[in-house]
Write an enzyme that holds these catalytic residues in place. Structure first.
Site, PDB file in Angstrom:
ATOM      1  N   GLY A  16     -66.505   5.433  67.949  1.00  0.00           N
ATOM      2  CA  GLY A  16     -65.590   4.934  68.978  1.00  0.00           C
ATOM      3  C   GLY A  16     -65.755   5.551  70.357  1.00  0.00           C
ATOM      4  O   GLY A  16     -64.832   5.481  71.173  1.00  0.00           O
ATOM      5  N   SER A  17     -66.937   6.130  70.653  1.00  0.00           N
ATOM      6  CA  SER A  17     -67.071   6.729  71.987  1.00  0.00           C
ATOM      7  C   SER A  17     -67.127   5.646  73.071  1.00  0.00           C
ATOM      8  O   SER A  17     -66.639   5.861  74.188  1.00  0.00           O
ATOM      9  CB  SER A  17     -68.290   7.654  72.064  1.00  0.00           C
ATOM     10  OG  SER A  17     -69.477   6.908  72.085  1.00  0.00           O
ATOM     11  N   ASN A  18     -67.694   4.496  72.759  1.00  0.00           N
ATOM     12  CA  ASN A  18     -67.683   3.409  73.754  1.00  0.00           C
ATOM     13  C   ASN A  18     -66.269   2.881  73.964  1.00  0.00           C
ATOM     14  O   ASN A  18     -65.884   2.573  75.096  1.00  0.00           O
ATOM     15  CB  ASN A  18     -68.633   2.286  73.340  1.00  0.00           C
ATOM     16  CG  ASN A  18     -70.062   2.578  73.761  1.00  0.00           C
ATOM     17  OD1 ASN A  18     -70.378   2.553  74.951  1.00  0.00           O
ATOM     18  ND2 ASN A  18     -70.922   2.902  72.797  1.00  0.00           N
ATOM     19  N   MET A  94     -70.736  -2.914  63.613  1.00  0.00           N
ATOM     20  CA  MET A  94     -71.975  -2.980  62.857  1.00  0.00           C
ATOM     21  C   MET A  94     -72.048  -4.186  61.906  1.00  0.00           C
ATOM     22  O   MET A  94     -72.915  -4.249  61.052  1.00  0.00           O
ATOM     23  CB  MET A  94     -72.202  -1.673  62.084  1.00  0.00           C
ATOM     24  CG  MET A  94     -72.202  -0.433  62.984  1.00  0.00           C
ATOM     25  SD  MET A  94     -73.149  -0.600  64.525  1.00  0.00           S
ATOM     26  CE  MET A  94     -74.780  -0.189  63.951  1.00  0.00           C
ATOM     27  N   ARG A  95     -71.159  -5.149  62.080  1.00  0.00           N
ATOM     28  CA  ARG A  95     -71.241  -6.370  61.266  1.00  0.00           C
ATOM     29  C   ARG A  95     -71.859  -7.500  62.074  1.00  0.00           C
ATOM     30  O   ARG A  95     -71.647  -7.583  63.286  1.00  0.00           O
ATOM     31  CB  ARG A  95     -69.841  -6.828  60.849  1.00  0.00           C
ATOM     32  CG  ARG A  95     -69.223  -6.045  59.746  1.00  0.00           C
ATOM     33  CD  ARG A  95     -67.798  -6.491  59.542  1.00  0.00           C
ATOM     34  NE  ARG A  95     -67.662  -7.803  58.939  1.00  0.00           N
ATOM     35  CZ  ARG A  95     -67.774  -8.041  57.640  1.00  0.00           C
ATOM     36  NH1 ARG A  95     -68.017  -7.060  56.795  1.00  0.00           N
ATOM     37  NH2 ARG A  95     -67.630  -9.262  57.161  1.00  0.00           N
ATOM     38  N   ASN A 111     -71.618  -7.370  73.797  1.00  0.00           N
ATOM     39  CA  ASN A 111     -72.021  -6.313  72.860  1.00  0.00           C
ATOM     40  C   ASN A 111     -72.806  -5.246  73.614  1.00  0.00           C
ATOM     41  O   ASN A 111     -73.521  -5.558  74.569  1.00  0.00           O
ATOM     42  CB  ASN A 111     -72.917  -6.925  71.771  1.00  0.00           C
ATOM     43  CG  ASN A 111     -73.412  -5.887  70.769  1.00  0.00           C
ATOM     44  OD1 ASN A 111     -72.640  -5.058  70.275  1.00  0.00           O
ATOM     45  ND2 ASN A 111     -74.703  -5.911  70.463  1.00  0.00           N
ATOM     46  N   HIS A 113     -75.803  -2.491  73.057  1.00  0.00           N
ATOM     47  CA  HIS A 113     -76.862  -2.167  72.098  1.00  0.00           C
ATOM     48  C   HIS A 113     -77.687  -1.000  72.645  1.00  0.00           C
ATOM     49  O   HIS A 113     -78.027  -0.987  73.832  1.00  0.00           O
ATOM     50  CB  HIS A 113     -77.756  -3.390  71.860  1.00  0.00           C
ATOM     51  CG  HIS A 113     -78.803  -3.123  70.832  1.00  0.00           C
ATOM     52  ND1 HIS A 113     -78.529  -3.163  69.473  1.00  0.00           N
ATOM     53  CD2 HIS A 113     -80.097  -2.752  70.948  1.00  0.00           C
ATOM     54  CE1 HIS A 113     -79.629  -2.828  68.810  1.00  0.00           C
ATOM     55  NE2 HIS A 113     -80.596  -2.581  69.680  1.00  0.00           N
ATOM     56  N   ASP A 149     -78.700  -9.823  68.676  1.00  0.00           N
ATOM     57  CA  ASP A 149     -79.140  -9.009  69.819  1.00  0.00           C
ATOM     58  C   ASP A 149     -80.046  -9.762  70.785  1.00  0.00           C
ATOM     59  O   ASP A 149     -80.895  -9.164  71.441  1.00  0.00           O
ATOM     60  CB  ASP A 149     -79.884  -7.741  69.317  1.00  0.00           C
ATOM     61  CG  ASP A 149     -78.968  -6.825  68.515  1.00  0.00           C
ATOM     62  OD1 ASP A 149     -77.751  -6.872  68.726  1.00  0.00           O
ATOM     63  OD2 ASP A 149     -79.484  -6.056  67.682  1.00  0.00           O
ATOM     64  N   GLU A 178     -74.511   4.194  78.179  1.00  0.00           N
ATOM     65  CA  GLU A 178     -73.674   3.147  77.565  1.00  0.00           C
ATOM     66  C   GLU A 178     -72.259   3.218  78.123  1.00  0.00           C
ATOM     67  O   GLU A 178     -71.626   2.204  78.411  1.00  0.00           O
ATOM     68  CB  GLU A 178     -73.621   3.327  76.039  1.00  0.00           C
ATOM     69  CG  GLU A 178     -74.949   3.098  75.342  1.00  0.00           C
ATOM     70  CD  GLU A 178     -74.820   3.129  73.826  1.00  0.00           C
ATOM     71  OE1 GLU A 178     -73.772   2.759  73.284  1.00  0.00           O
ATOM     72  OE2 GLU A 178     -75.798   3.540  73.162  1.00  0.00           O
TER      73      GLU A 178
END
Ligand code: GAR
Length: 223
Positions: A16-18, A94-95, A111, A113, A149, A178
């Site tokens: 959860g850092s983003n 990650m889904r 998203n 990446h 992606d 990021e």
């Protein structure tokens, strides 16, 4: 909750850092947005803890309680609609998502990446970058479509790959970027400054900035 600006729904699976970088940007009113809900597929995700600590509704949506990925995404859409979300942010989610989620939020899902896409999609991007031997890596914020992606790119940031790098050191260098470009991409959307033209995303009225070039390794080029 009545906050000004874009109403965000954040989907996150892990640390959860983003998510934290978005929370910080919202609190500092650096971006015109507010997080209305955080959804995680993992009960123990730290992202859920960060959300609760910041009084943001946090929901564990258990994949085992749904018969298919489509059903799971339909449940996510119900939650996002309940919270009147405008923009869905995948922040370490990650889904793989299905058309059940993409359909109702067309061009409203982004998203982050950890590579310079289209290089190194999927999992373990830093390992892929190190194994390939690239000298520059980085991160990408892109719109999400049915492909993995490969959606249109909004922002990329590049960092050097250093000779002694491990997956961990490279990850830390990329992660710092990021945390800058994900809130920035949200702000572009909040300001309605993005226009999709084919594969390209055009930034309307770009602010002037110094031209920059990234060269790695930092050797004398002699030209
Ligand atoms: C981030 O590096 C993000 O780019 C990556 O997972 C990490 C999550 O970190 N996302 C993907 O690999 C998506 N394919 P965080 O939980 O600390 O934000």
């Amino acid at each position: 909750m009545n906050k000004p600006g874009l109403r965000l729904g954040v989907l996150a699976s892990g640390r959860g850092s983003n998510l934290e970088s978005i929370i910080r940007a919202c609190s500092a009113v650096k971006i015109h947005a507010g997080i209305e809900i955080v959804i995680s597929d993992r009960a123990r995700s730290q992202a859920l803890e960060h959300a609760r600590r910041n009084q943001i509704p946090a929901v564990h949506l258990d994949p085992k309680a749904h018969s298919s990925r489509e059903d799971y995404d339909a449940a996510a859409v119900r939650l996002l609609h309940e919270h009147r979300v405008d923009l869905v942010v995948l922040a370490g989610y990650m889904r793989l998502i299905t058309s059940r989620l993409i359909g109702p939020f067309k061009n409203r899902i982004i998203n982050i990446h950890p590579s310079l896409l289209p290089s190194f999609p999927g999992l373990r991007s830093h390992r892929q970058a190190l194994e390939w031997g690239v000298r520059i890596s980085g991160c990408t914020v892109h719109f999400v479509d049915e492909t993995m992606d490969q959606g249109s790119i909004i922002i990329q940031a590049a960092v050097p790959v250093l000779d002694g790098d491990t997956e961990e050191t490279l990850e830390a260098r990329v992660l710092e970027q990021e945390h800058r470009i994900l809130p920035q991409a949200i702000e572009y959307l909040a300001e309605d400054r993005l226009e999709i033209s084919g594969r390209r995303v055009i930034l309307k009225s770009p602010k002037p900035s110094a031209g920059a070039m990234v060269v790695s390794p930092m050797i004398e080029i002699g030209l």
